[in-house]
Every structure is written in C-alpha cells, then in structure tokens.
Write a protein that holds these residues in place. Structure first.
Motif, PDB file in Angstrom:
ATOM      1  N   THR A  61      70.828  20.153  69.411  1.00 47.70           N
ATOM      2  CA  THR A  61      71.064  20.086  67.971  1.00 47.70           C
ATOM      3  C   THR A  61      70.229  19.005  67.305  1.00 47.70           C
ATOM      4  OG1 THR A  61      72.929  18.597  68.329  1.00 47.70           O
ATOM      5  CG2 THR A  61      73.411  20.955  68.196  1.00 47.70           C
ATOM      6  N   ARG A 128      61.311  20.244  68.511  1.00 48.65           N
ATOM      7  CA  ARG A 128      62.205  20.585  67.419  1.00 48.65           C
ATOM      8  C   ARG A 128      63.621  20.812  67.937  1.00 48.65           C
ATOM      9  NH1 ARG A 128      59.176  22.580  62.927  1.00 48.65           N
ATOM     10  NH2 ARG A 128      56.935  22.698  63.428  1.00 48.65           N
ATOM     11  N   GLU A 159      59.994  16.766  58.384  1.00 47.36           N
ATOM     12  CA  GLU A 159      59.842  17.490  57.112  1.00 47.36           C
ATOM     13  C   GLU A 159      59.276  18.885  57.321  1.00 47.36           C
ATOM     14  OE1 GLU A 159      59.362  14.863  53.241  1.00 47.36           O
ATOM     15  OE2 GLU A 159      57.655  14.579  54.614  1.00 47.36           O
ATOM     16  N   THR A 160      58.451  19.056  58.335  1.00 44.15           N
ATOM     17  CA  THR A 160      57.867  20.373  58.626  1.00 44.15           C
ATOM     18  C   THR A 160      58.644  21.102  59.718  1.00 44.15           C
ATOM     19  OG1 THR A 160      56.340  19.362  60.230  1.00 44.15           O
ATOM     20  CG2 THR A 160      55.582  19.585  57.952  1.00 44.15           C
ATOM     21  N   HIS A 161      59.874  20.688  59.907  1.00 44.67           N
ATOM     22  CA  HIS A 161      60.663  21.232  61.009  1.00 44.67           C
ATOM     23  C   HIS A 161      60.892  22.714  60.863  1.00 44.67           C
ATOM     24  CE1 HIS A 161      64.193  22.061  63.542  1.00 44.67           C
ATOM     25  NE2 HIS A 161      63.855  20.982  64.235  1.00 44.67           N
ATOM     26  N   GLY A 162      61.247  23.169  59.689  1.00 45.20           N
ATOM     27  CA  GLY A 162      61.546  24.591  59.504  1.00 45.20           C
ATOM     28  C   GLY A 162      62.961  24.904  59.930  1.00 45.20           C
ATOM     29  N   GLU A 163      63.270  26.179  59.942  1.00 41.31           N
ATOM     30  CA  GLU A 163      64.611  26.636  60.304  1.00 41.31           C
ATOM     31  C   GLU A 163      64.681  26.988  61.787  1.00 41.31           C
ATOM     32  OE1 GLU A 163      67.166  26.478  58.402  1.00 41.31           O
ATOM     33  OE2 GLU A 163      66.063  25.900  56.590  1.00 41.31           O
ATOM     34  N   PRO A 164      65.831  26.727  62.427  1.00 37.01           N
ATOM     35  CA  PRO A 164      67.032  26.099  61.872  1.00 37.01           C
ATOM     36  C   PRO A 164      66.870  24.580  61.751  1.00 37.01           C
ATOM     37  CG  PRO A 164      67.393  26.628  64.168  1.00 37.01           C
ATOM     38  CD  PRO A 164      66.031  27.175  63.818  1.00 37.01           C
ATOM     39  N   TRP A 165      67.405  24.048  60.670  1.00 38.11           N
ATOM     40  CA  TRP A 165      67.314  22.619  60.384  1.00 38.11           C
ATOM     41  C   TRP A 165      68.299  21.851  61.263  1.00 38.11           C
ATOM     42  CZ3 TRP A 165      63.981  19.752  57.716  1.00 38.11           C
ATOM     43  CH2 TRP A 165      64.327  18.447  57.339  1.00 38.11           C
ATOM     44  N   PRO A 167      71.331  19.923  62.278  1.00 32.28           N
ATOM     45  CA  PRO A 167      72.571  19.790  61.494  1.00 32.28           C
ATOM     46  C   PRO A 167      72.837  18.375  61.011  1.00 32.28           C
ATOM     47  CG  PRO A 167      72.938  21.061  63.496  1.00 32.28           C
ATOM     48  CD  PRO A 167      71.571  20.481  63.608  1.00 32.28           C
ATOM     49  N   PRO A 171      68.800  16.021  53.932  1.00 28.97           N
ATOM     50  CA  PRO A 171      67.573  16.523  53.258  1.00 28.97           C
ATOM     51  C   PRO A 171      66.633  15.388  52.928  1.00 28.97           C
ATOM     52  CG  PRO A 171      69.463  16.600  51.780  1.00 28.97           C
ATOM     53  CD  PRO A 171      70.001  16.260  53.131  1.00 28.97           C
TER      54      PRO A 171
END
Length: 808
Positions: A61, A128, A159-165, A167, A171
C-alpha cells in the motif's frame, strides 16, 4: 556498470596508483562489511531479505525507495551516511513511502539483485504502490548525492505515481479557491494550513508529507499564480503559511524563518494537533494517572532537580536491584558511573555527601564482585554518615508524562547525561570521553530496555571516535538524542503531549535553526552549543517540588530506627525459639543441685505439637518473665506435694500444648532433667560440659552431666544425667523416686523404691516402658522354649541312631 567500483579505473597513468589503492581498500573492507552490512535497524531503513522482499515491494500500500548496494563497494560506503540522513529526514513520510536497502554482496541476497536486474552499485529504484510481481521498479539514473536532491526526486515520483494512488499519501497538487470555500464542509478538522509558494518550490509538498501522520490539520499548497487567494489573504511573501479556521477567519503562522522545518515544528505544536492513533489529552488543569499523582505545572525551558534525583533513585534502587551479584565489566561500569556522579553531579549537599561516601566505598572494594544487598546498605546510609541521603521515590516534574507509562525515567536519563556533559565541560575535564564512555557502559550493562541499549551501542560505536573535546562530547550527545527522537517518532511510546521532534524546537532556540539559500534546514552548531551550556548549567536547575533536606534526613533516620527495631525483634524471635524452658516440676522436693539445673536447651517440636506465631515483643517479655522466675529460689515442697503438681503442663515459649487427652508419641530426643539412681551415675562413661546462656562472670558452679545408660523410650537416644557430687559415696540410702514419661508424653511417678531383690530389675528396666519389658519377657520365654524343643529333638534322634548301630 558506470557506478561499479571496478569501473573506477582510469586509462590515464597518473591516477592509477590512487585508484588501485582505493580498489584495494574496497577489498580489504570486504570481510567485516559483508558480515554486518552498511545499515542496521536503528537507521530507520528496512533491510530486505528473501523473507520480506515481496511484502515490501509487491502489492504494498506504500511506495518504496530501495538502494541496491554491495558492502565492499567504496562508493556505497561513501553514500551510506547520506542515505541514513535521508531516512531520518523523511521519517514522517513512512505511511506513503518507505526507504529500504539490500546488500547484494551477501550470498543469501544475490538472487534478489539478479531478479531485479541490478548490474552496478549503488543503484536506487522507486517502486510504486501496488506494484506487480513482474515490476522491476523505476531506476534513478544519475541520482543526486545530497539529501534535498533525493527528497525532491521522491516527490517527483509520487506526483507521477498514477492510479491506484497510495492510500496514505495526501494530495500533492495545488488547491483551488473553490476547494478552500467548501473545505470544512467535507473535512472535520480544526485547521487548514495553506502554504503559498512559487511553482518550482518543494516546501509545500514537503510540509504536506511531514504532517500526514497528524490529525486535526490538513496542509495544502497554493501557487503564487492563484491571484484570488493571494489577494484575499494579502500574501506578499513566498513561501509563507496561513491558517484557515472553520469560522472563515485567517491568520498568518508566525515562524522565525519561512522554511520547511519551521513550518513543520509550528504546525505540530498547534493545540489539538495529535499524531494519528494517539488519544486526546485531558482538558482539565490537573491530570491524574494510575498512581494518583497530580499534574505538576512546570516550565519546559528549565531543568528540575526533582527529575535528576528521581533518575538516581530509579537507577540505583530499582534498575540495579535486578542484578543480585555485580561482577566483572558490570562492576567496573558501576564504579565509573558512581565516580562520575560524585565528580560532576550538581546535587544538593545531602545527595553529594551520599554519592561521595558511596564512591569511596566502591573504590575500596578489591574483590571481583559485590552483592547488591551490600551496595543497597551503603546507598541507604546504614553506616550513619552524617548529612548524607538520597531521597526515595520518584517525583517527576519536567519529565512527567500525560500517562504514567510515558517519558519519566528515559527522559530523566537523557537529562542527567546532558547535565553531566555540560558540568564536565564547565569543570575543564581533560578527558572528553569521560562522561560518554560511562554512559555507554552503564546503558550496555544495566539499562532495562535492551533494544534501546543495542541501538545506543550502535550509535556510540559509529560516532564516539569523532569526539575530541568536551564541547564536541556535548554536541555528539545532543545529535544522538535527536537521532533517537527521529527513530521513535510515532511509536506507541511517544507521548501525544510531548511529540518526538528535533530538539531544541525553534520556540526554545530560534537562533539554533538556520536555512540555506535554497530553503534547506541546517543547524547552527555554535548556537546549539551555547544553548546546551546555558540550558543544562547548574545555575538554571530549579529545586521546585523537592523535599527539604531536613525532611529527607528525618525520613532516613526513621527508616533506620524501624529497620533496627525489626532486627532486634528478629533476634529476639530467634533467641526465644532457641530457648526451651524445663517443664513444671512434679517430682520430689528439690535439692540445691536441682535448683542449679536451670538450663535452657534447644528442642525440636514434636510432629503433634502445634506452634503459634506470637508477637515478638510478647515472646521477649515471656522470656524475661521466665528468667526472673527461674532465678528465684524454689520453695521446699512438703511430702506429697508432688501429687499436687504432677498434672501441671510444661511451659514453653511460643509453644501451644495439645490437650492432655491427645496421645502424642514423642519421637524427638528426650533429655532427662531429673536425678537418677546413683548406680546409673556410676555407669556413666564420659562427661559432657553443661551449656549455659549466662556470661562467664555470672556462671555459678553447676553439676556436671554424664552420658547415662538410659535410652529414650521408643527412640533410643542417650539422655543427660547430672553426676552427683557424692558420686563415690555409698549406695545404701534409698534411691530417689524417678519421674518418667509415658508414650503419651505425660509424666508419672513410680511407686515406693524397690527392695533389695528388685533393685537390679529396676536397673535393667531403666529407659523402657512396661510394654517394652513385657515384650522382652515374652521373647525370652519363646526363645527358651525354642531352644528346649531343639534340644529334645536332637537328643531323641541321637538315641535312635545308637539303637540302630547296636543291632546285629
């Protein structure tokens, strides 16, 4: 391959020798480094192995930053301090991103490095959150070798992680004016912190991640291009921080410098801001804990003597008590610890007298071990050294916690050694390692938290070699303290009322904090050193909440009196238990020789006799009363008086006799206290010196006791008989009547003295009961009958043989 140690060789000849030396150094370091690696658990870096690599990097996670290194690589060794500092710097980011490392030089880890396609060292990869098993991570090519550069690289990856973020990651994008207007409608928090900054600044995102573990506050960034918000709040400086409240009010956060660390410190200390999962504080003025101690108001900028004395009490009376025998290295550590305390502790006169007395006693101990009981006696001043005492009990003030299990003794230990290092510097100590080495040794041998002791030993092993002066010793201890604060921040042991932050905070010493041109935080070590010298100086230690010295001495005196009273009572109990008074006489009139026979002997209790535990004072009084009675001359008893006293119970101190109807067999040694017949005295073969409880000058001539032939009934123990002074006189007079004890334990009187014919029968039956005599008689007749039968049998058989031989 470009970062591999072996590729560092250049083709230019002038630099071949230094490069070869560097390579040789790398290989020389191989054995020791490969065994331990470059990082430990105390560095806040997750050490990857085959057992945990999947749980950290696959479907996790949180995002992860991993360094793949070889412990023999010189570049890896040089980079390790930067990576450790980065781990401490972003320790609050752990729910969103964690730092890990794996030693590819270790044989058990080589498959990990091969699987993730590692070909050069050191290599850093970003994984990630929720990565798949076939993910190899994002490689940081040419990564920066400074903390701020690495921190910014991690933020860019998030910041460039993308989905899924992730938890737990808040932001990081800028907030809009519309979001600000409706923020409190959807977020039940007390504060919204808005950091206004330029688009290229990382301050806002760093503070957002610094505060992600705290509740009741949300941090968002606002770009300078948001004209509406900038105009509404009147922002003129970038960066700057403003607090927005649920009632629509705004206020600027007052800090010494507009930088990340100053914002973080100030926001963490806002009222109501707590670390996630921590219980809220009691809102009342008085905070009570399980020990019913009231909350003591104190000044956080001062040191309290009550904390230092409480630390000494716990260390010397509680922590050391776990070691019943102190020997070897531990004994040396204790001696040095007390010596440093006696030398540098800025205590009150009574405490200093006690420490000096204790130190003198320890230094005079030549044995290789001491018992804690002996140490405790000196600590409690049983030798009655005048005006010397260490207050008992704990009275925490500056180190008290909001709950009884928070702070207290660990806080006191840190405070004590900060004070000692400052006092050593003020006294002009010549050995800069004097206090630190003592602290290291004490923590290693005695500190109760063994994991804490191991972590401190690791820090001391790595950093104490850099200490070269008393001021540098002060700075090393301060730095180590902050490293520990960073490591345990957010742990269950953290007090929500006193969060673990880098100390001192800006509100205590604003000049200790500085910022570089790029806004990076740095410490002003000169100002820190000045602050430490002032904060822990003896002149600034407060004596609030302390007992008066006269009260401490009076309590110690009362304790000694109570202990002495208990010792005397114990000795009286032991003396009373060892004294056995003779039973009340029921025999014939006493003679002068009988009056002298008032001896107290030890007697083991019968199995059937019940003892009662009386108070010691009553036992001692009973002993004195019996001694007074025994000292008085016995009145002569007229004829027949023995019949009146025959059924009196014998008196024993502390002995509860059973009722007469209970038939208890005496299985213990029986000592005859009365005269026997002179013929028995004549038969004695050796003499036993009489025992007495009187002193030599008080002793009077007593009859000598000999070993008689009388045996205790049922046991066969030899009894003691007094030898009459007229032993060689004739035996014509009538023998005194003997008092004997039945199997039931009662005394009975024989009938009139035996006649001339029965005197020898009486002699033969001495010490035997009637049952014993009867059995002996029966056995005698049976054996006689048996012998007679055998005689007749063999006689008849012999006759038959003679008849057969006589026949033709």
């Amino acid at each position: 391959m470009a970062r591999r140690c072996s590729r560092a060789t250049s083709q230019q000849s002038p630099v071949r020798r230094p490069t070869a030396a560097a390579i040789l150094m790398c290989f020389c370091l191989l054995p020791s480094a490969a065994q331990a690696g470059l990082y430990t658990a105390s560095d806040q870096i997750t050490l990857l192995t085959r057992d945990n690599v999947e749980s950290v990097l696959v479907n996790s996670t949180a995002a992860a930053v991993v360094e793949f290194y070889a412990s023999w690589c010189g570049h890896c060794i040089s980079f390790s301090p930067v990576y450790k500092s980065l781990a401490r710097d972003i320790s609050e980011w752990r729910p969103a991103v964690s730092l890990a490392a794996v030693d590819c030089a270790a044989e058990e880890n080589r498959k990990i490095c091969v699987d993730y396609k590692i070909r050069g060292f050191p290599s850093i990869k970003f994984f990630r959150a929720f990565s798949k098993e076939d993910s190899y991570g994002t490689n940081y090519l040419g990564f920066p070798r400074d903390i701020s550069g690495l921190r910014h690289a991690i933020i860019d990856s998030l910041e460039t992680h993308g989905e899924p973020w992730p938890p737990s990651c808040p932001p990081l994008e800028p907030i809009s004016p519309a979001e600000v207007d409706v923020f409190f409608g959807t977020n039940p928090v007390q504060y919204l912190a808005l950091i206004f900054e330029e688009s290229r600044s990382y301050v806002g995102r760093e503070v957002i991640l610094d505060l992600l573990q705290f509740e009741n506050i949300t941090v968002r960034r606002v770009l300078s291009s948001e004209v509406s918000l900038v105009t509404k709040l009147g922002v003129t400086e970038f960066p700057s921080c403003y607090l927005y409240y649920p009632d629509g009010q705004f206020s600027r956060l007052q800090v010494s410098r507009e930088a990340r660390s100053f914002y973080t410190y100030a926001l963490m200390r806002l009222p109501g801001v707590l670390r996630s999962g921590k219980a809220g504080l009691i809102s009342s003025v008085v905070i009570t804990n399980s020990s019913a101690e009231p909350w003591r108001s104190f000044n956080r900028t001062r040191v309290y003597m009550a904390d230092l004395e409480s630390t000494l009490h716990y260390a010397l009376r509680v922590e050391l008590a776990a070691h019943s025998l102190i020997k070897g290295e531990a004994l040396t550590s204790l001696k040095n610890y007390i010596a440093v305390l006696a030398k540098y502790f800025p205590g009150r006169s009574v405490v200093m007298n006690l420490l000096k007395s204790l130190n003198s006693w320890l230094q005079n101990q030549t044995a290789d071990h001491i018992s804690y009981e002996a140490f405790r006696e000196m600590l409690d001043n049983t030798a009655q050294v005048p005006d010397a005492a260490l207050p008992e009990g704990e009275r925490w003030v500056g180190c008290q916690g909001s709950q009884p299990h928070f702070r207290r003794y660990p806080c006191g230990v840190w405070t004590l050694f900060h004070v000692l290092t400052v006092q050593a510097d003020s006294a002009g100590a010549s050995n800069p390692h004097e206090v630190l080495s003592v602290m290291r040794s004490y923590v290693k041998n005695f500190f109760g938290c063994r994991d804490c002791a191991d972590h401190f030993e690791t820090m001391a092993r790595e950093g104490l070699r850099t200490v070269s002066s008393p001021p540098s010793a002060m700075l090393w201890l301060w730095s180590a303290h902050n490293r520990v604060n960073s490591r345990i921040a957010g742990a269950l042991s953290e007090d929500p009322h006193f969060p673990k932050i880098q100390w001192p905070p800006p509100e205590m010493c604003s000049s200790c904090h500085a910022a570089s041109s790029d806004g990076e935080h740095r410490w002003n070590t000169n100002r820190v050193l000045s602050f430490l010298s002032s904060h822990f100086s003896s002149s600034r230690i407060l004596n609030d909440y302390l007992e008066d010295e006269s009260q401490v001495l009076e309590k110690q005196r009362q304790k000694h009196e109570q202990q002495l009273k208990l010792v005397l009572q114990r000795k009286a109990r032991e003396a009373s238990n060892s004294v056995t008074l003779p039973p009340s006489s029921s025999s014939s009139p006493s003679s002068p020789l009988e009056e002298d026979e008032e001896e107290k002997e030890e007697e083991e209790p019968d199995d059937g006799v019940a003892y009662e535990e009386d108070e010691v004072g009553e036992e001692a009084a009973a002993v004195r009363e019996m001694e007074e009675k025994s000292a008085k001359p016995k009145p002569k008893v007229e004829g027949g008086a023995d019949h009146q006293q025959r059924h009196k119970k014998p008196s024993f101190v502390g002995l509860r006799m059973r009722e007469p109807q209970e038939d208890i067999v005496d299985l213990d040694s029986f000592v005859n206290k009365h005269f026997g017949a002179k013929v028995l005295q004549f038969a004695s073969s050796s003499l036993v010196k009489q025992r007495t409880l009187q002193r030599k000058v008080e002793q009077e001539p007593r009859p000598v006791f000999g070993l008689s032939l009388e045996l205790d009934a049922g046991v066969g123990m030899v009894g003691l008989q007094p030898i009459d002074q007229d032993l060689h006189a004739g035996f014509g007079g009538q023998t005194k009547r003997l008092q004997k004890r039945e199997l039931a334990g009662r005394y009975f009187e024989e009938g009139p003295g035996p006649g001339p014919g029965g005197r020898w029968i009486s002699v033969l039956s001495v010490g035997f009961s009637k049952l014993d005599v009867s059995l002996c008689v029966v056995l005698y007749f049976l054996s006689t009958a048996c012998l007679l039968g055998m005689y007749l049998f063999f006689r008849n058989r012999l006759k038959r043989r003679r008849i057969k031989l006589a026949l033709p």
